[in-house]
Scaffold this motif. Structure first.
Motif, PDB file in Angstrom:
ATOM      1  N   THR A  71       0.710   0.393 -10.823  1.00  0.00           N
ATOM      2  CA  THR A  71      -0.128   1.546 -10.513  1.00  0.00           C
ATOM      3  C   THR A  71       0.318   2.820 -11.221  1.00  0.00           C
ATOM      4  O   THR A  71      -0.312   3.869 -11.067  1.00  0.00           O
ATOM      5  CB  THR A  71      -0.134   1.805  -8.994  1.00  0.00           C
ATOM      6  OG1 THR A  71       1.221   2.003  -8.542  1.00  0.00           O
ATOM      7  CG2 THR A  71      -0.751   0.639  -8.245  1.00  0.00           C
ATOM      8  N   GLY A  72       1.394   2.738 -11.979  1.00  0.00           N
ATOM      9  CA  GLY A  72       1.890   3.915 -12.670  1.00  0.00           C
ATOM     10  C   GLY A  72       2.577   4.907 -11.763  1.00  0.00           C
ATOM     11  O   GLY A  72       2.714   6.094 -12.107  1.00  0.00           O
ATOM     12  N   GLY A  73       3.017   4.440 -10.600  1.00  0.00           N
ATOM     13  CA  GLY A  73       3.675   5.333  -9.649  1.00  0.00           C
ATOM     14  C   GLY A  73       5.168   5.436  -9.909  1.00  0.00           C
ATOM     15  O   GLY A  73       5.718   4.774 -10.778  1.00  0.00           O
ATOM     16  N   ARG A  74       5.820   6.280  -9.113  1.00  0.00           N
ATOM     17  CA  ARG A  74       7.267   6.436  -9.255  1.00  0.00           C
ATOM     18  C   ARG A  74       7.990   5.314  -8.524  1.00  0.00           C
ATOM     19  O   ARG A  74       7.419   4.624  -7.689  1.00  0.00           O
ATOM     20  CB  ARG A  74       7.712   7.791  -8.708  1.00  0.00           C
ATOM     21  CG  ARG A  74       7.439   8.006  -7.226  1.00  0.00           C
ATOM     22  CD  ARG A  74       8.015   9.332  -6.754  1.00  0.00           C
ATOM     23  NE  ARG A  74       7.742   9.547  -5.340  1.00  0.00           N
ATOM     24  CZ  ARG A  74       6.714  10.200  -4.859  1.00  0.00           C
ATOM     25  NH1 ARG A  74       5.821  10.729  -5.698  1.00  0.00           N
ATOM     26  NH2 ARG A  74       6.523  10.355  -3.557  1.00  0.00           N
ATOM     27  N   VAL A  95       8.737  -6.476  -4.787  1.00  0.00           N
ATOM     28  CA  VAL A  95       7.302  -6.270  -4.594  1.00  0.00           C
ATOM     29  C   VAL A  95       6.960  -4.791  -4.746  1.00  0.00           C
ATOM     30  O   VAL A  95       6.020  -4.414  -5.463  1.00  0.00           O
ATOM     31  CB  VAL A  95       6.853  -6.775  -3.208  1.00  0.00           C
ATOM     32  CG1 VAL A  95       5.412  -6.355  -2.927  1.00  0.00           C
ATOM     33  CG2 VAL A  95       6.978  -8.288  -3.119  1.00  0.00           C
ATOM     34  N   ALA A  96       7.713  -3.921  -4.078  1.00  0.00           N
ATOM     35  CA  ALA A  96       7.430  -2.489  -4.127  1.00  0.00           C
ATOM     36  C   ALA A  96       7.542  -1.952  -5.552  1.00  0.00           C
ATOM     37  O   ALA A  96       6.688  -1.170  -6.017  1.00  0.00           O
ATOM     38  CB  ALA A  96       8.389  -1.747  -3.202  1.00  0.00           C
ATOM     39  N   GLU A  97       8.568  -2.360  -6.280  1.00  0.00           N
ATOM     40  CA  GLU A  97       8.751  -1.871  -7.642  1.00  0.00           C
ATOM     41  C   GLU A  97       7.683  -2.415  -8.588  1.00  0.00           C
ATOM     42  O   GLU A  97       7.239  -1.726  -9.512  1.00  0.00           O
ATOM     43  CB  GLU A  97      10.153  -2.223  -8.129  1.00  0.00           C
ATOM     44  CG  GLU A  97      11.238  -1.433  -7.386  1.00  0.00           C
ATOM     45  CD  GLU A  97      12.647  -1.728  -7.870  1.00  0.00           C
ATOM     46  OE1 GLU A  97      12.817  -2.682  -8.683  1.00  0.00           O
ATOM     47  OE2 GLU A  97      13.584  -1.017  -7.445  1.00  0.00           O
ATOM     48  N   ARG A  98       7.256  -3.643  -8.336  1.00  0.00           N
ATOM     49  CA  ARG A  98       6.201  -4.228  -9.170  1.00  0.00           C
ATOM     50  C   ARG A  98       4.877  -3.497  -8.947  1.00  0.00           C
ATOM     51  O   ARG A  98       4.119  -3.246  -9.888  1.00  0.00           O
ATOM     52  CB  ARG A  98       6.048  -5.715  -8.820  1.00  0.00           C
ATOM     53  CG  ARG A  98       5.409  -6.552  -9.911  1.00  0.00           C
ATOM     54  CD  ARG A  98       5.850  -7.983  -9.752  1.00  0.00           C
ATOM     55  NE  ARG A  98       5.319  -8.846 -10.776  1.00  0.00           N
ATOM     56  CZ  ARG A  98       5.742 -10.085 -10.986  1.00  0.00           C
ATOM     57  NH1 ARG A  98       6.708 -10.584 -10.247  1.00  0.00           N
ATOM     58  NH2 ARG A  98       5.207 -10.831 -11.944  1.00  0.00           N
ATOM     59  N   ARG A 120       0.810  -1.232   0.000  1.00  0.00           N
ATOM     60  CA  ARG A 120       0.000   0.000   0.000  1.00  0.00           C
ATOM     61  C   ARG A 120       0.842   1.280   0.000  1.00  0.00           C
ATOM     62  O   ARG A 120       0.527   2.216  -0.739  1.00  0.00           O
ATOM     63  CB  ARG A 120      -0.995  -0.044   1.152  1.00  0.00           C
ATOM     64  CG  ARG A 120      -2.091  -1.081   0.877  1.00  0.00           C
ATOM     65  CD  ARG A 120      -3.129  -1.189   1.932  1.00  0.00           C
ATOM     66  NE  ARG A 120      -4.110  -2.215   1.562  1.00  0.00           N
ATOM     67  CZ  ARG A 120      -5.028  -2.696   2.389  1.00  0.00           C
ATOM     68  NH1 ARG A 120      -5.087  -2.256   3.643  1.00  0.00           N
ATOM     69  NH2 ARG A 120      -5.872  -3.613   1.977  1.00  0.00           N
ATOM     70  N   PRO A 121       1.932   1.341   0.776  1.00  0.00           N
ATOM     71  CA  PRO A 121       2.784   2.536   0.645  1.00  0.00           C
ATOM     72  C   PRO A 121       3.334   2.722  -0.770  1.00  0.00           C
ATOM     73  O   PRO A 121       3.371   3.839  -1.294  1.00  0.00           O
ATOM     74  CB  PRO A 121       3.908   2.263   1.656  1.00  0.00           C
ATOM     75  CG  PRO A 121       3.284   1.380   2.668  1.00  0.00           C
ATOM     76  CD  PRO A 121       2.347   0.500   1.897  1.00  0.00           C
ATOM     77  N   ALA A 122       3.766   1.636  -1.406  1.00  0.00           N
ATOM     78  CA  ALA A 122       4.291   1.736  -2.767  1.00  0.00           C
ATOM     79  C   ALA A 122       3.211   2.217  -3.730  1.00  0.00           C
ATOM     80  O   ALA A 122       3.484   3.004  -4.646  1.00  0.00           O
ATOM     81  CB  ALA A 122       4.842   0.389  -3.217  1.00  0.00           C
ATOM     82  N   ALA A 123       1.980   1.756  -3.524  1.00  0.00           N
ATOM     83  CA  ALA A 123       0.876   2.172  -4.389  1.00  0.00           C
ATOM     84  C   ALA A 123       0.525   3.637  -4.187  1.00  0.00           C
ATOM     85  O   ALA A 123      -0.025   4.290  -5.087  1.00  0.00           O
ATOM     86  CB  ALA A 123      -0.354   1.304  -4.124  1.00  0.00           C
ATOM     87  N   GLU A 124       0.838   4.172  -3.010  1.00  0.00           N
ATOM     88  CA  GLU A 124       0.497   5.564  -2.676  1.00  0.00           C
ATOM     89  C   GLU A 124       1.701   6.494  -2.779  1.00  0.00           C
ATOM     90  O   GLU A 124       1.670   7.621  -2.282  1.00  0.00           O
ATOM     91  CB  GLU A 124      -0.095   5.603  -1.268  1.00  0.00           C
ATOM     92  CG  GLU A 124      -1.409   4.826  -1.166  1.00  0.00           C
ATOM     93  CD  GLU A 124      -1.838   4.567   0.271  1.00  0.00           C
ATOM     94  OE1 GLU A 124      -1.122   5.021   1.196  1.00  0.00           O
ATOM     95  OE2 GLU A 124      -2.880   3.914   0.471  1.00  0.00           O
ATOM     96  N   ASN A 125       2.790   6.012  -3.399  1.00  0.00           N
ATOM     97  CA  ASN A 125       4.005   6.809  -3.573  1.00  0.00           C
ATOM     98  C   ASN A 125       4.585   7.294  -2.243  1.00  0.00           C
ATOM     99  O   ASN A 125       5.141   8.389  -2.159  1.00  0.00           O
ATOM    100  CB  ASN A 125       3.741   8.004  -4.501  1.00  0.00           C
ATOM    101  CG  ASN A 125       3.491   7.581  -5.936  1.00  0.00           C
ATOM    102  OD1 ASN A 125       4.206   6.739  -6.474  1.00  0.00           O
ATOM    103  ND2 ASN A 125       2.469   8.150  -6.554  1.00  0.00           N
ATOM    104  N   ARG A 126       4.457   6.469  -1.216  1.00  0.00           N
ATOM    105  CA  ARG A 126       5.062   6.764   0.080  1.00  0.00           C
ATOM    106  C   ARG A 126       6.303   5.893   0.265  1.00  0.00           C
ATOM    107  O   ARG A 126       6.430   4.844  -0.375  1.00  0.00           O
ATOM    108  CB  ARG A 126       4.064   6.487   1.218  1.00  0.00           C
ATOM    109  CG  ARG A 126       2.867   7.403   1.225  1.00  0.00           C
ATOM    110  CD  ARG A 126       2.014   7.208   2.470  1.00  0.00           C
ATOM    111  NE  ARG A 126       1.184   6.009   2.419  1.00  0.00           N
ATOM    112  CZ  ARG A 126       1.308   4.954   3.220  1.00  0.00           C
ATOM    113  NH1 ARG A 126       2.281   4.927   4.137  1.00  0.00           N
ATOM    114  NH2 ARG A 126       0.504   3.913   3.104  1.00  0.00           N
ATOM    115  N   PRO A 127       7.229   6.283   1.142  1.00  0.00           N
ATOM    116  CA  PRO A 127       8.401   5.440   1.402  1.00  0.00           C
ATOM    117  C   PRO A 127       7.977   4.073   1.947  1.00  0.00           C
ATOM    118  O   PRO A 127       6.999   3.956   2.692  1.00  0.00           O
ATOM    119  CB  PRO A 127       9.183   6.239   2.458  1.00  0.00           C
ATOM    120  CG  PRO A 127       8.723   7.642   2.292  1.00  0.00           C
ATOM    121  CD  PRO A 127       7.283   7.555   1.880  1.00  0.00           C
TER     122      PRO A 127
END
Length: 298
Positions: free
Chosen positions: A231-234, A223-226, A166-173
């Motif tokens: 989600t099209g995030g950074r 996992v975070a990068e995937r 969820r943090p990765a999906a929300e562009n959080r650390p």
């Protein structure tokens, strides 16, 4: 068939919904009396053997989907497990135990169901003794073991969902407690429910443990990068908690103190092999990308 599920958490709830959708009679037992929509709900303490025996009367299958707080396992598990064994003995039901990989202790190489239960730490010994007691009780039983859970319906116990996906999906650390580049097996919650349902209804499962169908291992970073890609995030920023800080947390948090005991699972490759279950019952793990997308939705 009459299925009695003890526990209404992240696994028990999904199992109840699945079995109900398949047309089975489902009874869900928890302290609070909550449970899945459409099933019979009973509020009781699972360590109360007399009450549990009454509630399980007429059951075909009893599922142990309870998970006491880590630091209370040596206190809470023995009376609850004894009560479940007695309920299975008196009802003639199959006892399906939701287990984990702690009982193996540290291993080298992929974990298969024929490994010895060699754990020496407290939580591992508790789980090993539970399985040994069930086998010795003269009941039909099986244990379904998965690695760390993730997926929809996750609670705070599902570290990967809450602290990585969820943090990765929300562009959080993304904050992790160990090396972010160590491969680790992650077991998808709906696959756990499917495996439990099979174990309760297929007699080929009884008398031995099985591993939940689980995809190839992934590191925290993978996992975070995937997730960011899906989600099209950074590209996510990964932050590792310093070991000294992690150990200091154990002085104030019983949960964190309990996690220190099993930190070995994240310091070296931790790989679950679910080949036996997949070949025997024809079930495969949910594709990783599908599982990750489903895990992002709250």
């Amino acid at each position: 068939m009459r299925h009695v599920i003890i526990g209404a958490g992240q696994v028990g709830g999904q199992l109840a919904e699945l079995l109900h959708a398949l047309g089975h009679q489902v009874v869900q037992i928890s302290r609070s009396g909550r449970g899945a929509p459409g099933v019979e709900k009973i509020a009781l303490d699972a360590s109360d053997a007399e009450a549990l025996v009454r509630a399980a009367d007429g059951a075909d299958v009893i599922y142990n989907c309870v998970n006491p707080p880590y630091h209370r396992w040596p206190i809470d598990w023995p009376p609850m497990h004894a009560a479940m064994i007695r309920a299975a003995q008196e009802s003639g039901a199959v006892l399906v135990i939701l287990g984990n990989l702690y009982a193996y202790g540290p291993v080298t190489g992929p974990m298969t169901e024929d490994l010895p239960l060699a754990a020496t730490h407290v939580k591992g010994r508790v789980r090993a003794e539970m399985w040994e007691q069930a086998l010795a009780a003269g009941i039909r039983t099986t244990e379904i073991r998965g690695s760390d859970y993730f997926g929809p319906g996750s609670t705070g116990e599902a570290y990967l969902t809450m602290q990585v996906i969820r943090p990765a999906a929300e562009n959080r650390p993304v904050v992790v407690l160990s090396d972010p580049d160590v491969p680790h097996s992650w077991t998808y919650l709906p696959d756990v429910a499917r495996a439990l349902a099979v174990a309760g209804t297929d007699e080929r499962a009884w008398g031995r443990p099985w591993h939940v169908p689980t995809s190839a291992p992934l590191t925290f970073r993978e996992v975070a990068e995937r997730v960011a890609l899906l989600t099209g995030g950074r590209k996510p920023r990964i932050v590792k908690v310093p070991r000294a800080a992690f150990h200091a947390l154990g002085w104030t948090s019983p949960k964190m103190k309990g996690l220190r005991e099993t930190l070995y699972q994240f310091e070296a490759p931790f790989v679950l092999d679910s080949t036996d279950f997949e070949k025997t019952f024809g079930l495969s793990p949910t594709p990783v990308d599908e599982a990750l997308v489903a895990s992002i939705v709250r």
